[in-house]
Motif scaffolding. Structure first.
Motif, PDB file in Angstrom:
ATOM      1  N   HIS A  33      72.382  40.578  22.092  1.00  0.00           N
ATOM      2  CA  HIS A  33      71.030  40.048  22.095  1.00  0.00           C
ATOM      3  C   HIS A  33      70.183  40.883  23.056  1.00  0.00           C
ATOM      4  O   HIS A  33      70.542  41.063  24.212  1.00  0.00           O
ATOM      5  CB  HIS A  33      71.018  38.578  22.545  1.00  0.00           C
ATOM      6  CG  HIS A  33      71.524  37.629  21.513  1.00  0.00           C
ATOM      7  ND1 HIS A  33      72.840  37.207  21.468  1.00  0.00           N
ATOM      8  CD2 HIS A  33      70.894  37.025  20.468  1.00  0.00           C
ATOM      9  CE1 HIS A  33      72.996  36.380  20.456  1.00  0.00           C
ATOM     10  NE2 HIS A  33      71.836  36.250  19.830  1.00  0.00           N
ATOM     11  N   VAL A  34      69.066  41.404  22.558  1.00  0.00           N
ATOM     12  CA  VAL A  34      68.131  42.147  23.401  1.00  0.00           C
ATOM     13  C   VAL A  34      66.807  41.390  23.417  1.00  0.00           C
ATOM     14  O   VAL A  34      66.395  40.801  22.415  1.00  0.00           O
ATOM     15  CB  VAL A  34      67.945  43.600  22.902  1.00  0.00           C
ATOM     16  CG1 VAL A  34      69.213  44.401  23.145  1.00  0.00           C
ATOM     17  CG2 VAL A  34      67.548  43.660  21.435  1.00  0.00           C
ATOM     18  N   THR A  35      66.135  41.431  24.561  1.00  0.00           N
ATOM     19  CA  THR A  35      64.957  40.596  24.790  1.00  0.00           C
ATOM     20  C   THR A  35      63.771  41.440  25.220  1.00  0.00           C
ATOM     21  O   THR A  35      63.921  42.389  25.999  1.00  0.00           O
ATOM     22  CB  THR A  35      65.263  39.547  25.887  1.00  0.00           C
ATOM     23  OG1 THR A  35      66.430  38.815  25.511  1.00  0.00           O
ATOM     24  CG2 THR A  35      64.104  38.585  26.076  1.00  0.00           C
ATOM     25  N   ASP A  36      62.588  41.110  24.727  1.00  0.00           N
ATOM     26  CA  ASP A  36      61.383  41.820  25.138  1.00  0.00           C
ATOM     27  C   ASP A  36      60.753  41.132  26.349  1.00  0.00           C
ATOM     28  O   ASP A  36      61.365  40.249  26.970  1.00  0.00           O
ATOM     29  CB  ASP A  36      60.398  41.948  23.969  1.00  0.00           C
ATOM     30  CG  ASP A  36      59.760  40.623  23.557  1.00  0.00           C
ATOM     31  OD1 ASP A  36      60.038  39.568  24.182  1.00  0.00           O
ATOM     32  OD2 ASP A  36      58.961  40.628  22.589  1.00  0.00           O
ATOM     33  N   SER A  37      59.546  41.512  26.689  1.00  0.00           N
ATOM     34  CA  SER A  37      58.888  40.959  27.871  1.00  0.00           C
ATOM     35  C   SER A  37      58.287  39.579  27.640  1.00  0.00           C
ATOM     36  O   SER A  37      57.799  38.954  28.576  1.00  0.00           O
ATOM     37  CB  SER A  37      57.783  41.918  28.336  1.00  0.00           C
ATOM     38  OG  SER A  37      58.327  43.154  28.718  1.00  0.00           O
ATOM     39  N   GLU A  38      58.324  39.114  26.402  1.00  0.00           N
ATOM     40  CA  GLU A  38      57.779  37.800  26.075  1.00  0.00           C
ATOM     41  C   GLU A  38      58.867  36.809  25.706  1.00  0.00           C
ATOM     42  O   GLU A  38      58.604  35.771  25.107  1.00  0.00           O
ATOM     43  CB  GLU A  38      56.757  37.953  24.938  1.00  0.00           C
ATOM     44  CG  GLU A  38      55.598  38.863  25.327  1.00  0.00           C
ATOM     45  CD  GLU A  38      54.527  38.939  24.260  1.00  0.00           C
ATOM     46  OE1 GLU A  38      54.854  38.838  23.061  1.00  0.00           O
ATOM     47  OE2 GLU A  38      53.357  39.076  24.638  1.00  0.00           O
ATOM     48  N   THR A  76      58.365  44.341  33.198  1.00  0.00           N
ATOM     49  CA  THR A  76      58.617  42.906  33.169  1.00  0.00           C
ATOM     50  C   THR A  76      57.770  42.204  32.117  1.00  0.00           C
ATOM     51  O   THR A  76      58.214  41.252  31.473  1.00  0.00           O
ATOM     52  CB  THR A  76      58.333  42.296  34.551  1.00  0.00           C
ATOM     53  OG1 THR A  76      59.197  42.923  35.519  1.00  0.00           O
ATOM     54  CG2 THR A  76      58.584  40.794  34.570  1.00  0.00           C
ATOM     55  N   SER A  77      56.547  42.679  31.912  1.00  0.00           N
ATOM     56  CA  SER A  77      55.615  41.944  31.039  1.00  0.00           C
ATOM     57  C   SER A  77      54.843  42.855  30.092  1.00  0.00           C
ATOM     58  O   SER A  77      53.745  42.506  29.671  1.00  0.00           O
ATOM     59  CB  SER A  77      54.629  41.147  31.907  1.00  0.00           C
ATOM     60  OG  SER A  77      53.932  42.010  32.792  1.00  0.00           O
ATOM     61  N   SER A  78      55.413  43.993  29.727  1.00  0.00           N
ATOM     62  CA  SER A  78      54.601  44.999  29.024  1.00  0.00           C
ATOM     63  C   SER A  78      55.214  45.583  27.765  1.00  0.00           C
ATOM     64  O   SER A  78      54.811  46.649  27.306  1.00  0.00           O
ATOM     65  CB  SER A  78      54.259  46.138  29.997  1.00  0.00           C
ATOM     66  OG  SER A  78      53.495  45.643  31.073  1.00  0.00           O
ATOM     67  N   PHE A  79      56.192  44.886  27.166  1.00  0.00           N
ATOM     68  CA  PHE A  79      56.729  45.349  25.886  1.00  0.00           C
ATOM     69  C   PHE A  79      56.960  44.153  24.982  1.00  0.00           C
ATOM     70  O   PHE A  79      57.671  43.209  25.341  1.00  0.00           O
ATOM     71  CB  PHE A  79      58.032  46.119  26.062  1.00  0.00           C
ATOM     72  CG  PHE A  79      58.624  46.603  24.757  1.00  0.00           C
ATOM     73  CD1 PHE A  79      57.970  47.570  24.009  1.00  0.00           C
ATOM     74  CD2 PHE A  79      59.806  46.082  24.272  1.00  0.00           C
ATOM     75  CE1 PHE A  79      58.498  48.017  22.796  1.00  0.00           C
ATOM     76  CE2 PHE A  79      60.350  46.522  23.071  1.00  0.00           C
ATOM     77  CZ  PHE A  79      59.679  47.495  22.334  1.00  0.00           C
ATOM     78  N   SER A  80      56.351  44.200  23.800  1.00  0.00           N
ATOM     79  CA  SER A  80      56.420  43.104  22.838  1.00  0.00           C
ATOM     80  C   SER A  80      57.024  43.589  21.537  1.00  0.00           C
ATOM     81  O   SER A  80      56.540  44.554  20.934  1.00  0.00           O
ATOM     82  CB  SER A  80      55.009  42.552  22.587  1.00  0.00           C
ATOM     83  OG  SER A  80      54.956  41.791  21.397  1.00  0.00           O
ATOM     84  N   PHE A  81      58.077  42.910  21.078  1.00  0.00           N
ATOM     85  CA  PHE A  81      58.638  43.236  19.774  1.00  0.00           C
ATOM     86  C   PHE A  81      57.577  43.099  18.678  1.00  0.00           C
ATOM     87  O   PHE A  81      57.503  43.931  17.762  1.00  0.00           O
ATOM     88  CB  PHE A  81      59.814  42.308  19.442  1.00  0.00           C
ATOM     89  CG  PHE A  81      61.079  42.609  20.199  1.00  0.00           C
ATOM     90  CD1 PHE A  81      61.456  43.911  20.474  1.00  0.00           C
ATOM     91  CD2 PHE A  81      61.918  41.578  20.608  1.00  0.00           C
ATOM     92  CE1 PHE A  81      62.640  44.191  21.155  1.00  0.00           C
ATOM     93  CE2 PHE A  81      63.098  41.840  21.285  1.00  0.00           C
ATOM     94  CZ  PHE A  81      63.451  43.146  21.568  1.00  0.00           C
ATOM     95  N   ALA A  82      56.770  42.039  18.765  1.00  0.00           N
ATOM     96  CA  ALA A  82      55.761  41.804  17.728  1.00  0.00           C
ATOM     97  C   ALA A  82      54.754  42.953  17.666  1.00  0.00           C
ATOM     98  O   ALA A  82      54.390  43.425  16.583  1.00  0.00           O
ATOM     99  CB  ALA A  82      55.044  40.479  17.985  1.00  0.00           C
ATOM    100  N   THR A  83      54.305  43.413  18.842  1.00  0.00           N
ATOM    101  CA  THR A  83      53.360  44.535  18.879  1.00  0.00           C
ATOM    102  C   THR A  83      54.008  45.801  18.347  1.00  0.00           C
ATOM    103  O   THR A  83      53.407  46.549  17.566  1.00  0.00           O
ATOM    104  CB  THR A  83      52.850  44.754  20.307  1.00  0.00           C
ATOM    105  OG1 THR A  83      52.226  43.558  20.779  1.00  0.00           O
ATOM    106  CG2 THR A  83      51.849  45.896  20.366  1.00  0.00           C
ATOM    107  N   MET A  84      55.244  46.051  18.760  1.00  0.00           N
ATOM    108  CA  MET A  84      55.929  47.257  18.322  1.00  0.00           C
ATOM    109  C   MET A  84      56.184  47.217  16.816  1.00  0.00           C
ATOM    110  O   MET A  84      56.025  48.230  16.127  1.00  0.00           O
ATOM    111  CB  MET A  84      57.252  47.390  19.084  1.00  0.00           C
ATOM    112  CG  MET A  84      57.944  48.739  18.921  1.00  0.00           C
ATOM    113  SD  MET A  84      57.125  50.088  19.782  1.00  0.00           S
ATOM    114  CE  MET A  84      56.309  50.913  18.438  1.00  0.00           C
TER     115      MET A  84
END
Length: 377
Positions: A347-352, A253-261
């Motif tokens: 559209h795909v969405t990350d945890s943020e 729910t809160s542990s994957f970020s496009f920016a981090t990846m």
């Protein structure tokens, strides 16, 4: 030869064998008997059932290294087959929902009546998540001796789970991980470590981990992650990767970020495995499924063959089951996923809540589990 099942003309992508092209697969008694290159000029052997897979990508059965499928006794659990074979996933690994005291009930609820193969990371806390989500706040609940006996007696347990974030450990900081690592080293099994909000700080966690240990949620976007404020890789993260510590997606729910990846990919850092951390509260978003999580890595530029390897052969190696699952080699179990690469925008969405518009996405169509054909939902 007459096969039980023949999959013909599929676009096979099997990183373990290096196959990437048109192949036929013959299956008998739940095992892959033969894989051979497609040739329209040659007649095919007979089979009780034939699947024309020319419209599909045919991969080893997908493996999700981090799920929660303990339904009635924990606040997270979701029905196994809903996120397993119904979504093209043939093997799931429950990540610490059960501890030694609750493992027998877990087997009854999540394993016995499921088509999907279920393995487990056993929680170092005796109750797992059945007593709430602060399971490592009371050191007296850590059950090393009993857990050791259970791991030795049940081959479905692949390692030990410890969640290292403030809400879980409370005042105990890094102490529960010392206990988990000591036991893991004695038994020669890996630990899977959930990372989140400090304390304990990430550098303390990483310094304890060794080759084969798994950091899940490695690419979250919270403060205190694998990157420093200036965007450089945390020195302890760099050292951990060089030691052979494994970085896993563990979307959640809160542990994957496009920016981090994206930043990781810029530095040449890719996840070794793609997992979902899927459970009842995120199955309708942002996680959805393993194939949608794989799609997010594709959208960030990771090649399809690598995405498949991160979801098949690599997790099989962590589980030390690569001789049985994770590939389409002759003699392995006939666990196979038939996927379609849909050429439609999504559209795909990350945890943020960051969103990417992708031009195509992976959709599961059929699951072959030990030779049995199941239609995805």
């Amino acid at each position: 030869m007459n096969y039980d099942l023949l999959i013909r003309n599929g676009h096979v992508i099997d990183p373990a064998s290096g196959r990437n092209g048109r192949f036929h697969i013959g299956i008998t008694n739940g095992m892959i008997q033969k894989v051979w290159e497609g040739n329209d000029d040659l007649s095919l052997p007979t089979a009780t059932k034939i699947i024309d897979a020319r419209e599909y990508i045919v991969t080893p059965g997908l493996i999700d290294l981090h799920v929660h499928v303990f339904t009635d006794k924990t606040p997270l659990g979701i029905k196994t087959d809903r996120i397993g074979v119904q979504q093209g996933v043939t093997t799931v690994v429950d990540a610490g929902s059960a501890g030694v005291d609750t493992y027998p009930i877990f087997l009854e609820e999540a394993v016995t009546n499921s088509e999907t193969e279920v393995l487990a990371w056993i929680n170092i806390s005796r109750l797992g998540l059945c007593g709430g989500l602060s399971e490592l706040a009371d050191m007296t609940q850590l059950a090393s001796e009993e857990t050791a006996r259970l791991i030795k007696s049940d081959s479905r347990i692949c390692g030990i789970k410890a969640r290292m974030s403030a809400s879980v450990v409370k005042e105990n900081g890094i102490k529960p991980l010392y206990v988990a690592k000591k036991l893991a080293n004695e038994l020669a099994v890996p630990v899977m470590v959930h990372i989140g909000n400090a304390p304990p700080p990430l550098h303390e966690v990483l310094e304890l981990l060794e080759e084969g240990d798994v950091v899940t949620h490695a690419f979250h976007g919270k403060k205190g992650g694998i990157f420093t404020k200036d965007g450089s890789l945390l020195p302890e993260a760099d050292q951990a990767l060089k030691r052979g510590v494994i970085f896993d997606v563990g979307h959640g729910t809160s542990s994957f970020s496009f920016a981090t990846m994206k930043r990781a990919l810029e530095l040449g850092i890719k996840p070794y495995t793609i997992s979902t951390d899927i459970y009842r509260h995120n199955v309708d978003g942002p996680v959805h499924s393993l194939t949608i999580t794989m799609t997010k890595l594709l959208a960030l530029g990771v090649p399809l063959e690598e995405v498949i390897e991160m979801s098949t052969y690599n997790p099989a190696k962590i589980l030390q089951r690569e001789q049985v699952i994770g590939s389409l080699k002759e003699g392995t179990r006939a666990d196979i996923s038939l996927l379609r690469l849909k050429k439609e925008p999504l559209h795909v969405t990350d945890s943020e809540e960051a969103t990417i518009l992708t031009s195509s996405y992976l959709q599961p169509e059929l699951t072959i589990k030990s030779g049995k054909v199941l239609r995805c939902i």
